[in-house]
Enzyme design. Structure first.
Site, PDB file in Angstrom:
ATOM      1  CB  CYS A   1      47.141  45.447  41.750  1.00  0.00           C
ATOM      2  SG  CYS A   1      48.059  44.295  42.391  1.00  0.00           S
TER       3      CYS A   1
ATOM      4  CG  HIS B   1      49.361  49.352  43.714  1.00  0.00           C
ATOM      5  ND1 HIS B   1      47.956  49.009  44.085  1.00  0.00           N
ATOM      6  CD2 HIS B   1      49.875  47.991  43.989  1.00  0.00           C
ATOM      7  CE1 HIS B   1      47.387  47.950  44.423  1.00  0.00           C
ATOM      8  NE2 HIS B   1      48.637  47.427  44.225  1.00  0.00           N
TER       9      HIS B   1
ATOM     10  CD  GLU C   1      47.037  52.730  43.272  1.00  0.00           C
ATOM     11  OE1 GLU C   1      47.781  52.639  42.072  1.00  0.00           O
ATOM     12  OE2 GLU C   1      46.902  51.708  44.030  1.00  0.00           O
TER      13      GLU C   1
HETATM   14  N1  GLN Z   1      46.626  39.476  45.097  1.00  0.00           N
HETATM   15  C1  GLN Z   1      45.591  40.379  44.737  1.00  0.00           C
HETATM   16  C2  GLN Z   1      44.228  39.888  44.260  1.00  0.00           C
HETATM   17  O1  GLN Z   1      44.600  38.649  43.731  1.00  0.00           O
HETATM   18  C3  GLN Z   1      45.613  41.821  44.264  1.00  0.00           C
HETATM   19  C4  GLN Z   1      46.733  42.568  44.995  1.00  0.00           C
HETATM   20  C5  GLN Z   1      46.634  44.028  44.815  1.00  0.00           C
HETATM   21  O2  GLN Z   1      45.552  44.762  44.349  1.00  0.00           O
HETATM   22  N2  GLN Z   1      47.726  44.760  45.357  1.00  0.00           N
HETATM   23  O3  GLN Z   1      43.447  40.587  43.934  1.00  0.00           O
END
Ligand code: GLN
EC number: 4.3.3.6
Length: 220
Positions: A80, A201, A203
């Protein structure tokens, strides 16, 4: 051989990654200082907020050492926000946002749109061991890579990937309930050499197979 995987511990869901990596057979350490970064066999960049992690990387003077280690071939898995940090190019970042880079992709930050800040879906994911189906543990026939339960939280997608990038998972072309039409077919997991990234994610879903894949990559 037990290897040591660091989890960048400036912000984000560090504990969940350490637990998943340990379930996958790795030793783990939190990484906040250049000396800690220098000692690991691989690194996870966790989910969180990429703009914040970017700022903290610079403040903690980890940005240049991390770029250098990636250039030397350090295995890194970004989930992410971590995917955003690994990307060479970013769309929808803040004006002063930078990435560490290494992965020849363009990511779109917060790509899935406001109406579905968060959603969960099952995705085919290339190269994972089959999930234990609770029967005999044997691989089920005809499956190259098994479905993974993917949790997306204000996630990025990969808008463009260079020729050296292997696509491991996409949002299905036929879409899925609650996912915007624009997301159909979008790339959400990639590998380029020893760099791995997922929009979602693993995890937090209690399935350590993506972390097992990363530990295999890190072991070479
Ligand atoms: N929207 C977040 C960002 O721009 C990422 C979100 C996440 O890691 N769950 O970093």
């Amino acid at each position: 051989m037990t290897i040591t995987i660091g989890v960048l511990a400036l912000q984000g869901d560090v504990r969940e990654h350490r637990a998943a990596l340990e379930a996958a057979g790795a030793r783990t350490v939190g990484v906040r200082r250049p000396e800690e970064l220098a000692a690991v066999d691989g690194l996870v960049l966790p989910g969180g907020e990429s703009t914040t992690i970017d700022k903290l990387l610079r403040i903690f003077e980890l940005d240049e050492p991390l770029r250098a280690r990636i250039a030397e071939g350090l295995p890194v898995y970004g989930s992410c926000a971590g995917m955003i940090l690994l990307a060479d190019r970013i769309l929808g970042g803040t004006a002063d946002q930078r990435t560490i880079g290494g992965l020849d992709v363009t990511v779109r930050r917060n790509a899935f749109g406001r109406q579905v800040d968060s959603f969960e879906t099952d995705l085919a994911f290339a190269g994972l061991a089959p999930a234990d189906d609770g029967r005999d543990g044997a691989p089920r026939p005809g499956q190259d890579g098994d479905a993974v339960h993917a949790v997306f939280i204000r996630a990025p997608w990969v808008e463009e990937a260079g020729p050296g990038v292997e696509v491991l998972a996409r949002i299905p072309e036929h879409g899925a309930p609650g996912i915007p039409a624009a997301a159909a077919g979008r790339i959400v997991a990639v590998q380029q050499g020893s760099l791995l990234a997922t929009s979602f994610h693993p995890e937090i879903s209690g399935d350590a197979r993506v972390h097992e894949l990363f530990v295999r990559i890190a072991k070479g």
